[in-house]
Design a protein around this motif. Structure first.
Motif, PDB file in Angstrom:
ATOM      1  N   SER A  83       0.834  -1.207   0.000  1.00  0.00           N
ATOM      2  CA  SER A  83       0.000   0.000   0.000  1.00  0.00           C
ATOM      3  C   SER A  83       0.869   1.257   0.000  1.00  0.00           C
ATOM      4  CB  SER A  83      -0.926   0.011   1.216  1.00  0.00           C
ATOM      5  OG  SER A  83      -1.859  -1.035   1.124  1.00  0.00           O
ATOM      6  N   ILE A  84       1.938   1.251   0.776  1.00  0.00           N
ATOM      7  CA  ILE A  84       2.863   2.393   0.806  1.00  0.00           C
ATOM      8  C   ILE A  84       3.506   2.578  -0.567  1.00  0.00           C
ATOM      9  CG2 ILE A  84       5.063   3.215   1.760  1.00  0.00           C
ATOM     10  CD1 ILE A  84       4.177   1.888   4.438  1.00  0.00           C
ATOM     11  N   MET A  85       3.926   1.475  -1.164  1.00  0.00           N
ATOM     12  CA  MET A  85       4.554   1.562  -2.492  1.00  0.00           C
ATOM     13  C   MET A  85       3.576   2.102  -3.521  1.00  0.00           C
ATOM     14  SD  MET A  85       6.766  -2.002  -2.329  1.00  0.00           S
ATOM     15  CE  MET A  85       6.829  -2.149  -4.086  1.00  0.00           C
ATOM     16  N   ILE A  86       2.329   1.655  -3.461  1.00  0.00           N
ATOM     17  CA  ILE A  86       1.309   2.140  -4.390  1.00  0.00           C
ATOM     18  C   ILE A  86       1.110   3.638  -4.214  1.00  0.00           C
ATOM     19  CG2 ILE A  86      -1.182   2.079  -4.899  1.00  0.00           C
ATOM     20  CD1 ILE A  86      -1.019  -0.986  -4.315  1.00  0.00           C
ATOM     21  N   GLU A  87       1.024   4.086  -2.975  1.00  0.00           N
ATOM     22  CA  GLU A  87       0.837   5.512  -2.688  1.00  0.00           C
ATOM     23  C   GLU A  87       2.007   6.336  -3.221  1.00  0.00           C
ATOM     24  OE1 GLU A  87       0.515   8.430   1.189  1.00  0.00           O
ATOM     25  OE2 GLU A  87      -0.145   6.350   1.386  1.00  0.00           O
ATOM     26  N   LEU A  88       3.239   5.880  -2.961  1.00  0.00           N
ATOM     27  CA  LEU A  88       4.423   6.611  -3.425  1.00  0.00           C
ATOM     28  C   LEU A  88       4.515   6.647  -4.948  1.00  0.00           C
ATOM     29  CD1 LEU A  88       7.066   5.325  -0.833  1.00  0.00           C
ATOM     30  CD2 LEU A  88       6.027   7.618  -0.942  1.00  0.00           C
ATOM     31  N   LEU A  89       4.232   5.513  -5.567  1.00  0.00           N
ATOM     32  CA  LEU A  89       4.278   5.471  -7.028  1.00  0.00           C
ATOM     33  C   LEU A  89       3.181   6.340  -7.646  1.00  0.00           C
ATOM     34  CD1 LEU A  89       5.080   1.690  -7.534  1.00  0.00           C
ATOM     35  CD2 LEU A  89       6.566   3.611  -8.128  1.00  0.00           C
ATOM     36  N   SER A  90       2.006   6.321  -7.048  1.00  0.00           N
ATOM     37  CA  SER A  90       0.904   7.161  -7.548  1.00  0.00           C
ATOM     38  C   SER A  90       1.261   8.637  -7.449  1.00  0.00           C
ATOM     39  CB  SER A  90      -0.383   6.869  -6.774  1.00  0.00           C
ATOM     40  OG  SER A  90      -0.804   5.545  -6.999  1.00  0.00           O
ATOM     41  N   LYS A  91       1.879   9.043  -6.335  1.00  0.00           N
ATOM     42  CA  LYS A  91       2.310  10.432  -6.178  1.00  0.00           C
ATOM     43  C   LYS A  91       3.357  10.786  -7.226  1.00  0.00           C
ATOM     44  CE  LYS A  91       1.439  11.074  -1.240  1.00  0.00           C
ATOM     45  NZ  LYS A  91       2.044  11.280   0.088  1.00  0.00           N
ATOM     46  N   ARG A  92       4.288   9.903  -7.453  1.00  0.00           N
ATOM     47  CA  ARG A  92       5.347  10.168  -8.442  1.00  0.00           C
ATOM     48  C   ARG A  92       4.758  10.296  -9.834  1.00  0.00           C
ATOM     49  NH1 ARG A  92       9.588  12.958  -9.649  1.00  0.00           N
ATOM     50  NH2 ARG A  92      10.951  11.917 -11.131  1.00  0.00           N
ATOM     51  N   ILE A  93       3.808   9.443 -10.169  1.00  0.00           N
ATOM     52  CA  ILE A  93       3.151   9.539 -11.475  1.00  0.00           C
ATOM     53  C   ILE A  93       2.441  10.873 -11.605  1.00  0.00           C
ATOM     54  CG2 ILE A  93       1.225   8.617 -12.851  1.00  0.00           C
ATOM     55  CD1 ILE A  93       2.150   5.801 -11.911  1.00  0.00           C
ATOM     56  N   ALA A  94       1.744  11.296 -10.557  1.00  0.00           N
ATOM     57  CA  ALA A  94       1.051  12.589 -10.593  1.00  0.00           C
ATOM     58  C   ALA A  94       2.045  13.729 -10.788  1.00  0.00           C
ATOM     59  CB  ALA A  94       0.244  12.795  -9.310  1.00  0.00           C
ATOM     60  N   GLU A  95       3.185  13.676 -10.093  1.00  0.00           N
ATOM     61  CA  GLU A  95       4.222  14.706 -10.260  1.00  0.00           C
ATOM     62  C   GLU A  95       4.746  14.727 -11.686  1.00  0.00           C
ATOM     63  OE1 GLU A  95       7.228  13.678  -7.397  1.00  0.00           O
ATOM     64  OE2 GLU A  95       6.001  14.273  -5.684  1.00  0.00           O
ATOM     65  N   LEU A  96       5.032  13.559 -12.225  1.00  0.00           N
ATOM     66  CA  LEU A  96       5.566  13.474 -13.584  1.00  0.00           C
ATOM     67  C   LEU A  96       4.551  13.957 -14.612  1.00  0.00           C
ATOM     68  CD1 LEU A  96       7.449  10.065 -13.320  1.00  0.00           C
ATOM     69  CD2 LEU A  96       8.498  12.332 -13.531  1.00  0.00           C
ATOM     70  N   GLU A  97       3.277  13.599 -14.418  1.00  0.00           N
ATOM     71  CA  GLU A  97       2.247  14.045 -15.333  1.00  0.00           C
ATOM     72  C   GLU A  97       2.089  15.563 -15.261  1.00  0.00           C
ATOM     73  OE1 GLU A  97      -0.587  10.067 -15.603  1.00  0.00           O
ATOM     74  OE2 GLU A  97      -1.086  11.616 -14.109  1.00  0.00           O
ATOM     75  N   SER A  98       2.202  16.114 -14.050  1.00  0.00           N
ATOM     76  CA  SER A  98       2.129  17.563 -13.876  1.00  0.00           C
ATOM     77  C   SER A  98       3.290  18.248 -14.605  1.00  0.00           C
ATOM     78  CB  SER A  98       2.134  17.907 -12.397  1.00  0.00           C
ATOM     79  OG  SER A  98       2.148  19.298 -12.198  1.00  0.00           O
ATOM     80  N   MET A  99       4.497  17.684 -14.439  1.00  0.00           N
ATOM     81  CA  MET A  99       5.676  18.225 -15.113  1.00  0.00           C
ATOM     82  C   MET A  99       5.511  18.136 -16.633  1.00  0.00           C
ATOM     83  SD  MET A  99       8.607  16.692 -12.551  1.00  0.00           S
ATOM     84  CE  MET A  99       9.950  16.930 -13.658  1.00  0.00           C
ATOM     85  N   GLN A 100       4.982  17.053 -17.092  1.00  0.00           N
ATOM     86  CA  GLN A 100       4.776  16.851 -18.522  1.00  0.00           C
ATOM     87  C   GLN A 100       3.761  17.856 -19.064  1.00  0.00           C
ATOM     88  OE1 GLN A 100       2.821  13.163 -19.734  1.00  0.00           O
ATOM     89  NE2 GLN A 100       4.387  12.914 -21.340  1.00  0.00           N
ATOM     90  N   ALA A 101       2.685  18.108 -18.311  1.00  0.00           N
ATOM     91  CA  ALA A 101       1.666  19.070 -18.736  1.00  0.00           C
ATOM     92  C   ALA A 101       2.240  20.478 -18.776  1.00  0.00           C
ATOM     93  CB  ALA A 101       0.460  19.010 -17.795  1.00  0.00           C
TER      94      ALA A 101
END
Length: 129
Positions: free
Chosen positions: A108-126
């Motif tokens: 669950s912790i790994m999922i949360e961290l990976l989800s946050k990282r994906i959101a950050e990367l998507e934000s950077m990409q946008a």
């Protein structure tokens, strides 16, 4: 040793247990199954007692709930022969549940961290678009 028609060759056992011959060989090598050797001409065959079908089903059930083959092997014969009491079975199963719950928390912790990282990367990409 005379051939006993009730004993199964590896292919028959694998078919009856809905598994592969490689799995049967692996379980046999680990000592989870008991086989006997029979010489037929120049070939040496492994023969398995019909109860091995049930043993394979028990192994697969234990694996399904998270037990490793080594964990199964450590207590399998005692369990199968009724030498492990209910208290020991309960304790062992509770410890396995605790282990699985820890793994679940870590996942669950790994999922949360990976989800946050994906959101950050998507934000950077946008922002770069």
């Amino acid at each position: 040793m005379a051939s006993d028609k009730s004993f199964l060759l590896i292919g028959t056992l694998a078919t009856k247990a809905n598994t592969t011959k490689d799995t049967v060989r692996h379980y046999d090598q680990l000592g989870l199954l008991k086989s006997r050797k029979r010489q037929a001409g120049s070939r040496l065959y492994s023969e398995f007692h019909p109860e091995c079908v049930e043993r394979i089903e028990l192994i697969k059930s234990a694996q399904t709930v998270g037990f490793t083959l080594n964990e199964i092997k450590d207590g399998f014969d005692d369990y199968y022969n009724g030498k492990i009491g209910l208290d020991e079975q309960l304790s062992f199963t509770q410890k396995k549940l605790e282990q699985v719950l820890k793994q679940q928390a870590n996942t669950s912790i790994m999922i949360e961290l990976l989800s946050k990282r994906i959101a950050e990367l998507e934000s950077m990409q946008a922002s770069n678009d």
